[in-house]
Design an enzyme around this catalytic site. Structure first.
Site, PDB file in Angstrom:
ATOM      1  N   ASN A 114       2.527   1.482   4.179  1.00 38.69           N
ATOM      2  CA  ASN A 114       2.777   0.211   4.872  1.00 38.69           C
ATOM      3  C   ASN A 114       2.438   0.302   6.363  1.00 38.69           C
ATOM      4  O   ASN A 114       3.120  -0.257   7.207  1.00 38.69           O
ATOM      5  CB  ASN A 114       4.218  -0.245   4.657  1.00 38.69           C
ATOM      6  CG  ASN A 114       4.482  -1.693   5.079  1.00 38.69           C
ATOM      7  OD1 ASN A 114       5.570  -2.002   5.535  1.00 38.69           O
ATOM      8  ND2 ASN A 114       3.519  -2.576   4.944  1.00 38.69           N
ATOM      9  N   ASP A 126      -8.119   3.286   1.236  1.00 37.58           N
ATOM     10  CA  ASP A 126      -7.212   3.633   2.321  1.00 37.58           C
ATOM     11  C   ASP A 126      -8.046   4.128   3.497  1.00 37.58           C
ATOM     12  O   ASP A 126      -8.720   5.150   3.390  1.00 37.58           O
ATOM     13  CB  ASP A 126      -6.242   4.715   1.856  1.00 37.58           C
ATOM     14  CG  ASP A 126      -5.126   4.984   2.853  1.00 37.58           C
ATOM     15  OD1 ASP A 126      -5.221   4.518   4.006  1.00 37.58           O
ATOM     16  OD2 ASP A 126      -4.160   5.670   2.470  1.00 37.58           O
ATOM     17  N   CYS A 175       0.862  -1.177   0.000  1.00 38.97           N
ATOM     18  CA  CYS A 175       0.000   0.000   0.000  1.00 38.97           C
ATOM     19  C   CYS A 175       0.902   1.231   0.000  1.00 38.97           C
ATOM     20  O   CYS A 175       2.101   1.116  -0.272  1.00 38.97           O
ATOM     21  CB  CYS A 175      -0.988  -0.008   1.173  1.00 38.97           C
ATOM     22  SG  CYS A 175      -0.263   0.149   2.823  1.00 38.97           S
ATOM     23  N   CYS A 187      -1.358   0.662   7.154  1.00 40.71           N
ATOM     24  CA  CYS A 187      -2.791   0.369   7.286  1.00 40.71           C
ATOM     25  C   CYS A 187      -3.197  -0.914   6.557  1.00 40.71           C
ATOM     26  O   CYS A 187      -3.389  -1.956   7.160  1.00 40.71           O
ATOM     27  CB  CYS A 187      -3.641   1.540   6.788  1.00 40.71           C
ATOM     28  SG  CYS A 187      -3.501   3.041   7.767  1.00 40.71           S
ATOM     29  N   ARG A 188      -3.302  -0.829   5.229  1.00 42.66           N
ATOM     30  CA  ARG A 188      -3.842  -1.945   4.450  1.00 42.66           C
ATOM     31  C   ARG A 188      -2.882  -3.115   4.295  1.00 42.66           C
ATOM     32  O   ARG A 188      -3.259  -4.266   4.539  1.00 42.66           O
ATOM     33  CB  ARG A 188      -4.268  -1.447   3.064  1.00 42.66           C
ATOM     34  CG  ARG A 188      -5.385  -0.432   3.119  1.00 42.66           C
ATOM     35  CD  ARG A 188      -5.622   0.238   1.794  1.00 42.66           C
ATOM     36  NE  ARG A 188      -4.523   1.167   1.497  1.00 42.66           N
ATOM     37  CZ  ARG A 188      -4.411   1.839   0.362  1.00 42.66           C
ATOM     38  NH1 ARG A 188      -5.274   1.660  -0.614  1.00 42.66           N
ATOM     39  NH2 ARG A 188      -3.403   2.674   0.176  1.00 42.66           N
ATOM     40  N   SER A 189      -1.651  -2.845   3.865  1.00 44.37           N
ATOM     41  CA  SER A 189      -0.740  -3.968   3.603  1.00 44.37           C
ATOM     42  C   SER A 189      -0.337  -4.729   4.869  1.00 44.37           C
ATOM     43  O   SER A 189      -0.229  -5.956   4.816  1.00 44.37           O
ATOM     44  CB  SER A 189       0.478  -3.517   2.788  1.00 44.37           C
ATOM     45  OG  SER A 189       1.187  -2.478   3.406  1.00 44.37           O
TER      46      SER A 189
END
Length: 166
Positions: A13, A124, A10, A15-17
């Site tokens: 690095n 995001d 993301c 939140c999402r990943s």
């Protein structure tokens, strides 16, 4: 037999990943396939290098029995494009950023294409509240479950094992 290596990417690095890495790792462990996969995450930007995931990502994962608090943010490195079989970007902006710096043969794909089959971006959640993180968790869990089932079945058929991963 070669392990399948997957890098979730993301922007920062945090939140999402990290959530995707944690979810996929958890599913792999539950399926008893830890030695069959190498899993990591990275960001296209380096603003948060060395930082733990966003506290809301950590809390969301923890509420589902997954501990991502030990992860640390890192920026994508040139070697990642050869070290990982599959690089899954969370949105189209991440795909574009990766393709600008990657060699043509790099296995860059949109998570929403390969894991969800919908072509959607994983939004995001950084500027949202707890519901935004929960929504991202749910989409990532759905995609990671599908991805593991696909890759686990492929791995089983390659090794002559006819059992499926569930």
């Amino acid at each position: 037999m070669k392990r399948i290596s997957i890098l979730f990417v993301c922007m920062g690095n945090i939140c999402r990943s990290p959530l995707a890495e944690g979810i996929f790792g958890h599913l792999v462990a539950e399926a008893g396939l830890i030695g069959h996969f190498r899993i990591d995450s990275a960001g296209t930007g380096g603003w948060h290098e060395g930082d733990p995931p966003d506290r809301r990502s950590v809390a969301t994962a923890k509420s589902h029995g997954i501990d991502i608090s030990g992860q640390r943010a890192r920026r994508i490195q040139p070697r990642d494009f050869t070290d990982f079989d599959l690089i899954l970007a969370m949105d189209r902006d991440n795909v574009a950023a990766l393709r600008k710096i990657a060699p043509p043969e790099a296995g860059i794909r949109l998570f929403g294409d390969i894991a969800l089959g919908t072509g959607e971006d994983i939004p995001d959640p950084y500027y949202g509240g707890p519901d935004s993180f929960e929504l991202v968790y749910t989409r990532l869990l759905t995609g990671c479950s599908s991805l593991l089932e696909t890759l686990g079945v492929e791995r089983a058929s390659c090794s002559g094992n006819t059992s499926s991963v569930r």
